[in-house]
Design an enzyme around this catalytic site. Structure first.
Site, PDB file in Angstrom:
ATOM      1  N   HIS A  58       0.850  -1.213   0.000  1.00  0.00           N
ATOM      2  CA  HIS A  58       0.000   0.000   0.000  1.00  0.00           C
ATOM      3  C   HIS A  58       0.872   1.244   0.000  1.00  0.00           C
ATOM      4  O   HIS A  58       0.496   2.273  -0.532  1.00  0.00           O
ATOM      5  CB  HIS A  58      -0.877   0.050   1.260  1.00  0.00           C
ATOM      6  N   HIS A  84       5.455   6.754   6.730  1.00  0.00           N
ATOM      7  CA  HIS A  84       5.158   6.233   5.394  1.00  0.00           C
ATOM      8  C   HIS A  84       4.760   7.401   4.509  1.00  0.00           C
ATOM      9  O   HIS A  84       4.574   8.530   4.997  1.00  0.00           O
ATOM     10  CB  HIS A  84       4.020   5.192   5.455  1.00  0.00           C
ATOM     11  N   HIS A  86       2.450   8.978   0.982  1.00  0.00           N
ATOM     12  CA  HIS A  86       1.310   8.892   0.059  1.00  0.00           C
ATOM     13  C   HIS A  86       1.707   9.723  -1.156  1.00  0.00           C
ATOM     14  O   HIS A  86       2.245  10.831  -0.995  1.00  0.00           O
ATOM     15  CB  HIS A  86       0.052   9.480   0.705  1.00  0.00           C
ATOM     16  N   GLU A  96      -2.709  13.373   0.740  1.00  0.00           N
ATOM     17  CA  GLU A  96      -4.025  12.942   1.288  1.00  0.00           C
ATOM     18  C   GLU A  96      -4.842  14.173   1.684  1.00  0.00           C
ATOM     19  O   GLU A  96      -5.984  14.327   1.265  1.00  0.00           O
ATOM     20  CB  GLU A  96      -3.821  12.022   2.499  1.00  0.00           C
ATOM     21  N   HIS A 109       3.624  10.875   6.506  1.00  0.00           N
ATOM     22  CA  HIS A 109       2.949  10.717   7.801  1.00  0.00           C
ATOM     23  C   HIS A 109       3.902  10.034   8.769  1.00  0.00           C
ATOM     24  O   HIS A 109       4.425   8.960   8.453  1.00  0.00           O
ATOM     25  CB  HIS A 109       1.680   9.861   7.649  1.00  0.00           C
ATOM     26  N   THR A 190      -6.259   6.771   7.775  1.00  0.00           N
ATOM     27  CA  THR A 190      -6.876   6.968   6.450  1.00  0.00           C
ATOM     28  C   THR A 190      -6.949   5.647   5.681  1.00  0.00           C
ATOM     29  O   THR A 190      -7.175   5.622   4.476  1.00  0.00           O
ATOM     30  CB  THR A 190      -6.074   7.996   5.617  1.00  0.00           C
ATOM     31  N   THR A 191      -6.753   4.545   6.421  1.00  0.00           N
ATOM     32  CA  THR A 191      -6.863   3.217   5.820  1.00  0.00           C
ATOM     33  C   THR A 191      -7.592   2.342   6.830  1.00  0.00           C
ATOM     34  O   THR A 191      -7.516   2.622   8.041  1.00  0.00           O
ATOM     35  CB  THR A 191      -5.464   2.647   5.503  1.00  0.00           C
TER      36      THR A 191
HETATM   37  N1  LIG Z   1      -2.368   7.233   6.819  1.00  0.00           N
HETATM   38  S1  LIG Z   1      -2.365   6.019   7.850  1.00  0.00           S
HETATM   39  O1  LIG Z   1      -1.466   6.295   8.927  1.00  0.00           O
HETATM   40  O2  LIG Z   1      -3.721   5.740   8.265  1.00  0.00           O
HETATM   41  C1  LIG Z   1      -1.801   4.600   6.995  1.00  0.00           C
HETATM   42  C2  LIG Z   1      -2.204   4.373   5.693  1.00  0.00           C
HETATM   43  F1  LIG Z   1      -3.029   5.234   5.049  1.00  0.00           F
HETATM   44  C3  LIG Z   1      -1.781   3.245   4.996  1.00  0.00           C
HETATM   45  F2  LIG Z   1      -2.219   3.018   3.739  1.00  0.00           F
HETATM   46  C4  LIG Z   1      -0.938   2.333   5.601  1.00  0.00           C
HETATM   47  S2  LIG Z   1      -0.459   0.858   4.759  1.00  0.00           S
HETATM   48  C5  LIG Z   1      -1.955  -0.109   4.809  1.00  0.00           C
HETATM   49  C6  LIG Z   1      -2.157  -0.751   6.175  1.00  0.00           C
HETATM   50  C7  LIG Z   1      -1.035  -1.692   6.498  1.00  0.00           C
HETATM   51  C8  LIG Z   1      -0.848  -2.812   5.698  1.00  0.00           C
HETATM   52  C9  LIG Z   1       0.230  -3.677   5.989  1.00  0.00           C
HETATM   53  C10 LIG Z   1       1.093  -3.383   7.050  1.00  0.00           C
HETATM   54  C11 LIG Z   1       2.258  -4.284   7.336  1.00  0.00           C
HETATM   55  O3  LIG Z   1       2.476  -5.233   6.556  1.00  0.00           O
HETATM   56  O4  LIG Z   1       2.955  -3.989   8.341  1.00  0.00           O
HETATM   57  C12 LIG Z   1       0.893  -2.226   7.834  1.00  0.00           C
HETATM   58  C13 LIG Z   1      -0.185  -1.388   7.548  1.00  0.00           C
HETATM   59  C14 LIG Z   1      -0.508   2.554   6.897  1.00  0.00           C
HETATM   60  F3  LIG Z   1       0.330   1.666   7.459  1.00  0.00           F
HETATM   61  C15 LIG Z   1      -0.920   3.674   7.609  1.00  0.00           C
HETATM   62  N2  LIG Z   1      -0.527   3.842   8.927  1.00  0.00           N
HETATM   63  C16 LIG Z   1      -0.830   2.787   9.866  1.00  0.00           C
HETATM   64  C17 LIG Z   1      -2.342   2.542   9.886  1.00  0.00           C
HETATM   65  C18 LIG Z   1      -2.721   1.069   9.758  1.00  0.00           C
HETATM   66  C19 LIG Z   1      -2.853   0.296  11.021  1.00  0.00           C
HETATM   67  C20 LIG Z   1      -1.937   0.592  12.165  1.00  0.00           C
HETATM   68  C21 LIG Z   1      -0.440   0.700  11.822  1.00  0.00           C
HETATM   69  C22 LIG Z   1       0.191   2.062  12.047  1.00  0.00           C
HETATM   70  C23 LIG Z   1      -0.346   3.173  11.232  1.00  0.00           C
HETATM   71 ZN   LIG Z   2      -0.734   7.900   5.960  1.00  0.00          ZN
END
Ligand SMILES: NS(=O)(=O)c1c(F)c(F)c(SCCc2ccc(C(=O)O)cc2)c(F)c1NC1CCCCCCC1
Ligand SMILES: [Zn+2]
Length: 248
Positions: A58, A84, A86, A96, A109, A190-191
């Site tokens: 992602h 990470h 975007h 975003e 972020h 946001t996910t």
């Molecule tokens: N903008 S955000 O902060 O909401 C956000 C996104 F928009 C994101 F798109 C992501 S990545 C998608 C979620 C994900 C998938 C796989 C793994 C892994 O393999 O470790 C980790 C996460 C992503 F990682 C995050 N941040 C994550 C939110 C997902 C769940 C908790 C992990 C820490 C923050």
């Molecule tokens: Zn993010």
């Protein structure tokens, strides 16, 4: 529904009314002089500290040690989890958040959790559980050396699930030098699971990267071998929320 009890918070938060990202309408922000400058501590990491950089299908995410902390600007202390990006594609920008309807090239972020909770997993289901620092990335004339510390490794993690170790550097260099000027509002991840537990800070000062650097993220692929791009969520309704601004 057992799952609902299990998650503790309504799992289907993605349809809630405290969602992110949002459009920041600067005419409607409230100047709040009580908002103090964001203060970061422990962000400068020695080169012998190795950080895991992963393509998770992602985004590209850099795991961060809990030694990085927000020590000013928030009512409580928050410690880092990961950062990470975007971004968009050749057809357009990919931040975003938007400002007065303007979408920026990309957005970083840096995700933190409130240390009054024992773990990140515990924190992320509480309304004051998470703090995400966001900054916009724009195309400028020069290469950004701090972003190069991450982007120079992307060619090694083109496939989903691949990861590489990155040497420590000053993570604060990925954020603006001026941490006094920012927008602040309550929102969500946001996910999925879209937990409505994020106190967002979006900095006013943007980061300048070279055109090549901004394009580099699209070297990444997901499991269907499709280019990883346009990984931003549409802006969400404010449902009466107001955005605070630390500046006029
Ligand atoms: N903008 S955000 O902060 O909401 C956000 C996104 F928009 C994101 F798109 C992501 S990545 C998608 C979620 C994900 C998938 C796989 C793994 C892994 O393999 O470790 C980790 C996460 C992503 F990682 C995050 N941040 C994550 C939110 C997902 C769940 C908790 C992990 C820490 C923050
Ligand atoms: Zn993010």
């Amino acid at each position: 529904v057992p799952d609902r009890e299990h998650w503790g918070v309504d799992y289907l938060d993605c349809g809630g009314n405290v969602q992110s990202p949002i459009n920041i309408d600067t005419a409607k922000t409230i100047f709040s002089p009580q908002l103090r400058p964001i203060q970061l501590s422990g962000y400068s990491l020695p080169a012998n500290e190795k950080l895991r950089l992963r393509n998770n299908g992602h985004t590209v995410l850099l795991e961060l040690p809990e030694s990085l902390a927000i020590t000013g600007g928030y009512a409580q202390q928050y410690r880092a989890v990961q950062l990470h990006l975007h971004w968009g594609s050749l057809s357009g920008p990919g931040s975003e958040h938007t400002v007065d309807g303007r979408r920026f090239a990309a957005e970083i972020h840096v995700v933190h959790y409130n240390t009054k909770y024992d773990t990140f997993k515990e924190a992320m289901v509480h309304p004051d559980g998470l703090a995400v620092l966001g900054a916009f990335l724009e195309v400028g004339p020069r290469e950004n050396p701090y972003y190069q510390e991450i982007l120079e490794h992307l060619h090694k993690i083109q496939e989903e699930g691949e990861e590489v170790l990155v040497s420590g550097f000053n993570i604060a260099g990925l954020l603006p030098t001026n941490l006094k000027l920012y927008f602040h509002y309550n929102g969500s991840l946001t996910t999925p699971p879209c937990y409505q537990t994020v106190k967002w800070t979006v900095f006013n000062q943007t980061m300048m990267l070279s055109h090549e650097q901004v394009c580099q993220s699209s070297d990444l692929r997901n499991d269907d071998n499709k280019p990883l791009q346009n990984n931003f969520r549409m802006v969400q309704d404010m449902h009466g929320r107001r955005v605070l601004a630390s500046f006029q």
